[in-house]
Motif scaffolding. Sequence first.
Motif, PDB file in Angstrom:
ATOM      1  N   GLY A 183      61.221  60.557  39.443  1.00  0.00           N
ATOM      2  CA  GLY A 183      60.919  61.990  39.510  1.00  0.00           C
ATOM      3  C   GLY A 183      59.979  62.502  38.454  1.00  0.00           C
ATOM      4  N   TRP A 184      59.648  61.693  37.460  1.00  0.00           N
ATOM      5  CA  TRP A 184      58.748  62.146  36.398  1.00  0.00           C
ATOM      6  C   TRP A 184      57.304  62.116  36.876  1.00  0.00           C
ATOM      7  CZ3 TRP A 184      60.427  64.248  31.949  1.00  0.00           C
ATOM      8  CH2 TRP A 184      61.740  63.991  31.549  1.00  0.00           C
ATOM      9  N   ALA A 193      72.029  61.707  32.217  1.00  0.00           N
ATOM     10  CA  ALA A 193      71.660  60.622  33.130  1.00  0.00           C
ATOM     11  C   ALA A 193      70.403  60.961  33.914  1.00  0.00           C
ATOM     12  CB  ALA A 193      72.826  60.325  34.070  1.00  0.00           C
ATOM     13  N   TRP A 194      70.262  62.234  34.295  1.00  0.00           N
ATOM     14  CA  TRP A 194      69.060  62.669  35.014  1.00  0.00           C
ATOM     15  C   TRP A 194      67.827  62.566  34.127  1.00  0.00           C
ATOM     16  CZ3 TRP A 194      66.268  67.389  34.159  1.00  0.00           C
ATOM     17  CH2 TRP A 194      65.284  67.643  35.099  1.00  0.00           C
ATOM     18  N   LEU A 195      67.973  62.894  32.851  1.00  0.00           N
ATOM     19  CA  LEU A 195      66.846  62.800  31.926  1.00  0.00           C
ATOM     20  C   LEU A 195      66.376  61.360  31.753  1.00  0.00           C
ATOM     21  CD1 LEU A 195      67.773  65.275  29.042  1.00  0.00           C
ATOM     22  CD2 LEU A 195      65.859  65.479  30.621  1.00  0.00           C
ATOM     23  N   LEU A 196      67.328  60.429  31.638  1.00  0.00           N
ATOM     24  CA  LEU A 196      66.983  59.034  31.387  1.00  0.00           C
ATOM     25  C   LEU A 196      66.590  58.278  32.654  1.00  0.00           C
ATOM     26  CD1 LEU A 196      69.770  58.144  28.792  1.00  0.00           C
ATOM     27  CD2 LEU A 196      67.424  58.890  28.363  1.00  0.00           C
ATOM     28  N   GLU A 202      69.930  77.837  39.165  1.00  0.00           N
ATOM     29  CA  GLU A 202      68.957  77.673  38.094  1.00  0.00           C
ATOM     30  C   GLU A 202      68.001  76.533  38.418  1.00  0.00           C
ATOM     31  OE1 GLU A 202      70.687  78.907  33.772  1.00  0.00           O
ATOM     32  OE2 GLU A 202      71.346  76.986  34.589  1.00  0.00           O
ATOM     33  N   LYS A 203      66.847  76.613  37.785  1.00  0.00           N
ATOM     34  CA  LYS A 203      65.904  75.501  37.806  1.00  0.00           C
ATOM     35  C   LYS A 203      65.849  74.913  36.406  1.00  0.00           C
ATOM     36  CE  LYS A 203      61.264  74.213  39.322  1.00  0.00           C
ATOM     37  NZ  LYS A 203      59.972  74.695  39.899  1.00  0.00           N
ATOM     38  N   VAL A 204      66.071  73.623  36.295  1.00  0.00           N
ATOM     39  CA  VAL A 204      66.025  72.927  35.021  1.00  0.00           C
ATOM     40  C   VAL A 204      64.718  72.145  34.952  1.00  0.00           C
ATOM     41  CG1 VAL A 204      67.155  71.282  33.493  1.00  0.00           C
ATOM     42  CG2 VAL A 204      68.528  72.749  34.982  1.00  0.00           C
ATOM     43  N   VAL A 205      63.920  72.443  33.945  1.00  0.00           N
ATOM     44  CA  VAL A 205      62.641  71.764  33.750  1.00  0.00           C
ATOM     45  C   VAL A 205      62.756  70.905  32.496  1.00  0.00           C
ATOM     46  CG1 VAL A 205      60.157  72.031  33.414  1.00  0.00           C
ATOM     47  CG2 VAL A 205      61.407  73.669  34.827  1.00  0.00           C
ATOM     48  N   ALA A 206      62.438  69.633  32.647  1.00  0.00           N
ATOM     49  CA  ALA A 206      62.471  68.693  31.523  1.00  0.00           C
ATOM     50  C   ALA A 206      61.050  68.283  31.183  1.00  0.00           C
ATOM     51  CB  ALA A 206      63.307  67.472  31.871  1.00  0.00           C
ATOM     52  N   ARG A 207      60.784  68.189  29.894  1.00  0.00           N
ATOM     53  CA  ARG A 207      59.471  67.760  29.416  1.00  0.00           C
ATOM     54  C   ARG A 207      59.655  66.734  28.304  1.00  0.00           C
ATOM     55  NH1 ARG A 207      55.612  69.048  25.400  1.00  0.00           N
ATOM     56  NH2 ARG A 207      53.455  69.038  26.139  1.00  0.00           N
ATOM     57  N   GLU A 221      71.321  59.210  19.357  1.00  0.00           N
ATOM     58  CA  GLU A 221      70.505  60.418  19.457  1.00  0.00           C
ATOM     59  C   GLU A 221      69.027  60.087  19.611  1.00  0.00           C
ATOM     60  OE1 GLU A 221      71.278  62.925  16.156  1.00  0.00           O
ATOM     61  OE2 GLU A 221      73.282  63.519  16.850  1.00  0.00           O
ATOM     62  N   ALA A 222      68.600  58.935  19.092  1.00  0.00           N
ATOM     63  CA  ALA A 222      67.183  58.563  19.180  1.00  0.00           C
ATOM     64  C   ALA A 222      66.736  58.361  20.618  1.00  0.00           C
ATOM     65  CB  ALA A 222      66.932  57.297  18.365  1.00  0.00           C
ATOM     66  N   VAL A 223      67.672  58.094  21.531  1.00  0.00           N
ATOM     67  CA  VAL A 223      67.316  57.901  22.937  1.00  0.00           C
ATOM     68  C   VAL A 223      66.683  59.155  23.522  1.00  0.00           C
ATOM     69  CG1 VAL A 223      68.247  57.357  25.223  1.00  0.00           C
ATOM     70  CG2 VAL A 223      69.133  56.191  23.198  1.00  0.00           C
ATOM     71  N   PHE A 224      67.060  60.321  22.983  1.00  0.00           N
ATOM     72  CA  PHE A 224      66.576  61.593  23.543  1.00  0.00           C
ATOM     73  C   PHE A 224      65.461  62.207  22.703  1.00  0.00           C
ATOM     74  CE2 PHE A 224      70.924  61.036  25.007  1.00  0.00           C
ATOM     75  CZ  PHE A 224      70.776  61.222  26.374  1.00  0.00           C
ATOM     76  N   ASP A 225      64.818  61.411  21.882  1.00  0.00           N
ATOM     77  CA  ASP A 225      63.667  61.908  21.120  1.00  0.00           C
ATOM     78  C   ASP A 225      62.547  62.327  22.068  1.00  0.00           C
ATOM     79  OD1 ASP A 225      64.965  61.457  18.793  1.00  0.00           O
ATOM     80  OD2 ASP A 225      63.796  59.699  18.182  1.00  0.00           O
ATOM     81  N   GLY A 226      61.953  63.481  21.775  1.00  0.00           N
ATOM     82  CA  GLY A 226      60.806  63.954  22.543  1.00  0.00           C
ATOM     83  C   GLY A 226      61.125  64.756  23.776  1.00  0.00           C
ATOM     84  N   PHE A 227      62.431  64.900  24.107  1.00  0.00           N
ATOM     85  CA  PHE A 227      62.802  65.637  25.314  1.00  0.00           C
ATOM     86  C   PHE A 227      62.977  67.122  25.007  1.00  0.00           C
ATOM     87  CE2 PHE A 227      64.163  61.389  26.632  1.00  0.00           C
ATOM     88  CZ  PHE A 227      63.673  61.363  27.941  1.00  0.00           C
TER      89      PHE A 227
END
Length: 325
Positions: free
Chosen positions: A46-47, A39-42, A80-85, A157-163
């Motif tokens: 914050g981006w 949910a945080w990724l989508l 921890e620090k979680v970094v998303a790209r 699964e396609a929703v998380f492409d590129g992450f």
Amino acid sequence: MVVADKAMNTANNLGALAQHGDGWIVSASARGADKTLKAWLLDPVGWTGDDKVRTKSMIVTRSVPVTMYGVPNVPFNVTEKVVARWSAAAAERDRLMRQEILAHAEALAADEARYRASSKRGVKKYITAETIDPATRELITGKRTSLSVDRARADAEAVFDGFQLVRTSETTLADTAILDRYRQLWRIEQTFRVSKTDLNSRPVYVRTRAHIEAHFALCFLALLVTRLLERWTGLPAAQLLDAVRHLDAIPVGGRQRGVHAVSLGVQRVDDPAARPGLAQPGRRHQDPEPVPGQDFHDLALALQVQGHVPTVLARRSPPAFRSRA
């Protein structure tokens, strides 16, 4: 600090690192993350970045097992620090790879024999196998197997492409610094590849512990020399090792016993100063036909230009072995 891929990202491994006071930078799967992290990724909040590359991060606390006072699996909280790209290029690559996998899945689903013989789990995970009655279409046991491609799973699964996810214990590091350090992992993987293929560290043809340790010590020493030569010359490891394998040593001198001159296999008669690309170590001379010893010629030339060895290459041989018998 340990930098590793997803295989290292387990609670037991991170717990052992935390217990010994070591840090880590490890990757994580976006598709295999928990609901909160997904949910945080989508969440678009914050981006930072643009339509091509975006990043964001957050601080989390997770529990890992450690051993305290001889008691294993004691829960221990780590920060921890979680970094998303996310990148558009990675998303496109993931999309194309999925299309190729789904095409293979369609082919397997059309042939039950091929499906059962296949061991490609990455393809078979998109195939749903159901045992049905051909007449009533009811699910029963022992009848034909109906194979179908699970398009719903592929779309999810396609929703998380590129992450890309990276987790680290170094919470004070900037996001860019964390990602840059993780990208250096390819050097370690290349080192293993050079060690196992070019230096033939495996298989091991010795059996005693002392001989095995000596074998890998020599392999590590050879790897160190290879890395130093790569840094000094700018030549790739494969070319350097091929050049070194063509070395010939002949005894020279009178009273200085044990001094050997290193030849190049085939001597070059042209003037090195007149060769094009002399100022760029590692650039190969464009001969009409390949010349044996050319790799080492480039190696010696590059070393001389860099000033790491004298003009005359020489080495002293080790003392001769004498039997006690």
